[in-house]
Design an enzyme around this catalytic site. Sequence first.
Site, PDB file in Angstrom:
ATOM      1  N   LYS A  51      -4.531  21.155  82.541  1.00 47.84           N
ATOM      2  CA  LYS A  51      -4.356  21.268  81.088  1.00 47.84           C
ATOM      3  C   LYS A  51      -2.885  21.143  80.725  1.00 47.84           C
ATOM      4  CE  LYS A  51      -8.595  23.881  80.715  1.00 47.84           C
ATOM      5  NZ  LYS A  51      -9.275  25.159  80.828  1.00 47.84           N
ATOM      6  N   GLN A  95      -8.350  31.393  80.071  1.00 51.76           N
ATOM      7  CA  GLN A  95      -9.094  30.753  81.160  1.00 51.76           C
ATOM      8  C   GLN A  95     -10.150  31.728  81.702  1.00 51.76           C
ATOM      9  OE1 GLN A  95      -8.604  27.468  82.225  1.00 51.76           O
ATOM     10  NE2 GLN A  95     -10.469  27.858  83.383  1.00 51.76           N
ATOM     11  N   ASP A 118     -10.770  26.723  71.988  1.00 46.21           N
ATOM     12  CA  ASP A 118     -11.886  26.628  72.934  1.00 46.21           C
ATOM     13  C   ASP A 118     -13.222  26.780  72.205  1.00 46.21           C
ATOM     14  OD1 ASP A 118     -11.710  25.951  75.562  1.00 46.21           O
ATOM     15  OD2 ASP A 118     -11.203  27.967  76.280  1.00 46.21           O
TER      16      ASP A 118
END
Length: 281
Positions: A51, A95, A118
Amino acid sequence: MVLLDGKSLANEIKDRLKNKVDDLNNRDITVGLAVVLVGEDPASHLYVSMKKRACDYVGIDSYSLQFDENISEDKLIEEIEKLNSDSRIDGILVQLPLPKHINTDKILSLIDPAKDVDGFHPENVGKIVTGLDGFAPCTPLGMVRLLEKYNLDDLRGKNAVVVGASNIVGKPIAALLLNLNATVDICHIYTDNLKEHTLKADILVVAVGKENLITADMVKDGAVILDVGINKREDGKIVGDVDFDEVSKKASYITPVPGGVGPMTIAMLLENTVKSAKQKV
Ligand code: NAP
């Protein structure tokens, strides 16, 4: 049969985003993504570094916050709150998975929905289900972009079947396919006779994490197949949930694994972050 080439489309999207970020930078507007990582899980570290590399390519400032496995929930909440009020940060990504002593739902729902790139915050989940403009989760959004690219996104009169019902992939892609006017079945571990459902699918999305779950006898001729699964064989080879060699003989379109849905996920994270930065302006 046509391969749905997520790798090329992701590169195309990243190049477009790079131009958008350049435009914003020329107006003295920066774009920032914070990635929060807890613990030492090697796969999570790998995803975070991928990322970061993608952010560097498009010109997004990435801020990587790494915490010890034993960080307390209160301390992590404090860190999220700091990111919520930091004007340099347009997107916050935590994450997953988090260690067991941390309540993942609580942490995700503390992220400012305007920075929830997200798409896991309940406010964004609600917006996606109701068809409002929110942040859709990256993997499902990436699949929609692939369908759009290949002019497969008019789903009126089509049956879509989603196998796997996680909050991250299965449920949100079902909502997005419904928004595209498909008739949607969602299958999961308690579904009786999976094949009966999959055989009806004009569009079949498989997101389970089980190699060869879908074999050719379970697929209708001419179906569009989106294989989200990532399974690592003992020899290190990465494969999806679909028996690609046999199913691709019946499918009209199919995603390869790797190179299909996977690259689109990171591209959509960048797209959501740029969208957040533009909304702030
Ligand atoms: P998950 O949270 O484990 O969800 C899997 C889903 O499949 C659950 O709903 C589970 O039901 C269901 N399931 C399990 N066995 C089944 C069976 N035999 N038949 C039908 N349904 C079954 O996983 P996830 O996060 O959604 O990820 C799914 C797969 O996609 C994994 O391989 C993951 O690595 C991959 N993935 C790829 C990307 C990408 O960018 N390419 C992104 C995310 C995930 P229960 O909950 O009832 O057990």
